[in-house]
Design an enzyme around this catalytic site. Structure first.
Site, PDB file in Angstrom:
ATOM      1  CE1 TYR A 175      -3.139  -0.328   5.091  1.00 11.73           C
ATOM      2  CE2 TYR A 175      -3.677  -2.718   5.417  1.00 11.73           C
ATOM      3  CZ  TYR A 175      -3.589  -1.610   4.672  1.00 11.73           C
ATOM      4  OH  TYR A 175      -3.437  -1.974   3.189  1.00 11.73           O
ATOM      5  CB  SER A 184      -1.031  -0.035   1.148  1.00  7.64           C
ATOM      6  OG  SER A 184      -1.578   1.275   1.451  1.00  7.64           O
ATOM      7  CE  LYS A 190      -1.425  -4.700   3.509  1.00  7.25           C
ATOM      8  NZ  LYS A 190      -1.521  -5.886   2.605  1.00  7.25           N
TER       9      LYS A 190
HETATM   10  C1  WQD Z   1      -9.535   9.460   1.539  1.00  7.11           C
HETATM   11  C2  WQD Z   1      -9.671  10.992   1.775  1.00  7.11           C
HETATM   12  C3  WQD Z   1     -10.297  11.625   3.705  1.00  7.11           C
HETATM   13  C4  WQD Z   1     -14.013   9.532   4.571  1.00  7.11           C
HETATM   14  C5  WQD Z   1      -7.085   4.603   2.986  1.00  7.11           C
HETATM   15  C6  WQD Z   1      -5.920   3.648   3.744  1.00  7.11           C
HETATM   16  C7  WQD Z   1      -4.931   3.145   2.658  1.00  7.11           C
HETATM   17  C8  WQD Z   1      -5.857   2.469   1.572  1.00  7.11           C
HETATM   18  C9  WQD Z   1      -7.205   3.119   1.161  1.00  7.11           C
HETATM   19  C10 WQD Z   1      -5.728  -0.060   2.128  1.00  7.11           C
HETATM   20  C11 WQD Z   1      -9.121  11.669   2.854  1.00  7.11           C
HETATM   21  C12 WQD Z   1     -11.591  11.825   2.914  1.00  7.11           C
HETATM   22  C13 WQD Z   1     -12.980   9.916   3.758  1.00  7.11           C
HETATM   23  C14 WQD Z   1     -15.181  10.450   4.755  1.00  7.11           C
HETATM   24  C15 WQD Z   1     -13.674  12.188   4.163  1.00  7.11           C
HETATM   25  N1  WQD Z   1      -6.339   1.089   2.261  1.00  7.11           N
HETATM   26  N2  WQD Z   1     -12.748  11.500   3.757  1.00  7.11           N
HETATM   27  N3  WQD Z   1     -14.821  11.800   4.761  1.00  7.11           N
HETATM   28  O1  WQD Z   1      -7.145   7.135   4.432  1.00  7.11           O
HETATM   29  O2  WQD Z   1      -6.275   7.827   1.756  1.00  7.11           O
HETATM   30  O3  WQD Z   1      -6.554   5.612   2.607  1.00  7.11           O
HETATM   31  O4  WQD Z   1      -7.872   3.484   2.236  1.00  7.11           O
HETATM   32  O5  WQD Z   1      -4.365  -0.036   1.590  1.00  7.11           O
HETATM   33  O6  WQD Z   1      -4.074   2.508   3.304  1.00  7.11           O
HETATM   34  O7  WQD Z   1      -5.160   4.459   4.619  1.00  7.11           O
HETATM   35  O8  WQD Z   1      -8.583   6.479   2.125  1.00  7.11           O
HETATM   36  O9  WQD Z   1     -10.935   6.961   1.478  1.00  7.11           O
HETATM   37  O10 WQD Z   1     -10.355   6.717   4.129  1.00  7.11           O
HETATM   38  O11 WQD Z   1      -9.890   8.801   2.646  1.00  7.11           O
HETATM   39  O12 WQD Z   1     -13.505  13.441   3.906  1.00  7.11           O
HETATM   40  O13 WQD Z   1     -16.179  10.160   5.284  1.00  7.11           O
HETATM   41  O14 WQD Z   1     -11.338  11.214   2.056  1.00  7.11           O
HETATM   42  O15 WQD Z   1     -10.101  12.439   4.728  1.00  7.11           O
HETATM   43  O16 WQD Z   1      -8.788  12.883   2.660  1.00  7.11           O
HETATM   44  P1  WQD Z   1      -7.120   6.763   2.592  1.00  7.11           P
HETATM   45  P2  WQD Z   1     -10.027   7.225   2.589  1.00  7.11           P
END
Ligand code: WQD
Length: 338
Positions: free
Chosen positions: A150, A125, A154
């Site tokens: 997590y 990741s 990785k």
């Molecule tokens: C994306 C953006 C949030 C939810 C995670 C894991 C990563 C990978 C992908 C496995 C951020 C914003 C989110 C919400 C929001 N997983 N957001 N409101 O955190 O980049 O990555 O998932 O490998 O390891 O860390 O993805 O989709 O959670 O967030 O504003 O209700 O959307 O703050 O900026 P992230 P995400």
């Protein structure tokens, strides 16, 4: 036909990868403990590919199960997805993540060694980069200490494979996913988030479907074009195809390990994702802006030159396609739920 073991092959990325492997002429065996998937996904995969799957309901941590599996089948290679992947849950329950994600990998490597299986594709990741100074990130970007247990699993998983390859007959490719989103265009397979989604896109689609009241955007005071965080969202089908390209290439690099970013190379802000969704679904999304979320990096997106050139792969779907397929999927599961 070359036979591939896909661990966690009924999961979100695993199921899409099984479809692409079968479409590319591989035989597929899946082991899945159904922790984060359902057995019904198997029928859906078969209905897309038209090809059967050998399915073993079991755990990669179970040595006996793994020995039986490797005795029964002559695997050409393994794609290892089976791991927990909820960042928030890993903070609450780190031991569960270390136990499952790291011991599971060690158990798999042992089974591969005992049965002479050399080719491994590992699901890693972009989390391993942490807060990257230079963007877009290249594969040589220094690995930071992870923001979550997590992410730590990785980093450790990559190090175990890199170290192991020095001493044992393993050819390994580490794929560093950016943000997988969307679903198969058929809307027959997609992401089943457990409980309240922590990831952006399932939260968007569940808000549009009326399952969630409103989306809260976590902060709009970042140093980006519109103040919201930037990520490299990649269509899950494009990501799945990258695994097939990796499996084709992996035996051309004997006794070595290589790492590839798997992204589109484009960064999109949260507001741009919301806008793309609204444009493709024709729905005005109910959202507000709330406080920043702990652990969020301001922006990260991939340099994809290495995977483009070496594996001859590049993403084909754009953000609007991702939102459209995510919405088709949400509507298909909402119909099933109601
Ligand atoms: C994306 C953006 C949030 C939810 C995670 C894991 C990563 C990978 C992908 C496995 C951020 C914003 C989110 C919400 C929001 N997983 N957001 N409101 O955190 O980049 O990555 O998932 O490998 O390891 O860390 O993805 O989709 O959670 O967030 O504003 O209700 O959307 O703050 O900026 P992230 P995400």
């Amino acid at each position: 036909m070359k036979k591939i073991l896909v661990t966690g092959g009924l999961g979100y990325i695993g199921s899409h990868t099984v479809v692409e492997l079968q479409s590319s002429g591989y035989d597929v065996v899946v082991i899945d403990n159904l922790d984060n998937s359902t057995e019904g996904v198997k029928e859906q995969i078969v209905s897309i590919s038209g090809r059967s799957i050998d399915l073993v309901i079991g755990d990669v941590n179970d040595e006996q199960t793994m020995n039986r599996l490797f005795q029964e089948h002559n695997f050409y290679g393994v794609i290892h997805f089976a791991a927990y992947k909820a960042v928030g849950e890993s903070v609450d329950n780190p031991i569960k993540y270390y136990q499952n994600n790291i011991t599971g990998l060690i158990c798999l490597l042992g089974a591969m060694e005992r049965h002479g299986v050399q080719n491994l594709i590992f699901s890693s990741s972009c989390t391993v980069y942490g807060i990257a100074e230079d963007l877009p990130v290249i594969e040589d970007t220094p690995i930071k200490s992870a923001e979550s247990p997590y992410g730590t699993t990785k980093i450790i998983g990559e190090k175990i494979i890199q170290d192991y390859t020095k001493h044992k007959n393993i050819n390994a490719i580490l794929l560093r996913y950016f943000n997988p989103v969307g679903a198969h265009p058929s809307a027959k397979i997609g992401e089943f988030p457990n409980g309240v989604p922590s990831n952006l896109v399932p939260y968007i689609t569940q808000t549009a479907a009326g399952i969630r009241e409103q989306l809260v955007i976590h902060g709009n005071d970042y140093n980006t074009s519109d103040g919201t965080c930037i990520r490299d969202y990649i269509h899950v089908v494009d990501l799945a195809k990258a695994h097939v390209k990796a499996m084709i290439f992996v035996d051309k690099m004997p006794n070595s390990v290589d790492v590839f970013n798997v992204g589109t190379g484009n960064g999109s802000s949260v507001l741009e994702v919301v806008k793309a969704f609204e444009e493709r679904s024709d729905i005005r999304l109910n959202y507000i802006v709330g406080p920043r979320r702990d652990g969020d990096v301001e922006q990260i997106f991939a340099d994809t030159q290495k995977i483009n050139h070496v594996l001859q792969w590049q993403a084909e779907y754009d953000l609007h396609d991702m939102m459209y397929h995510a919405w088709l999927w949400q509507k298909s599961i909402s119909r099933k739920i109601n």
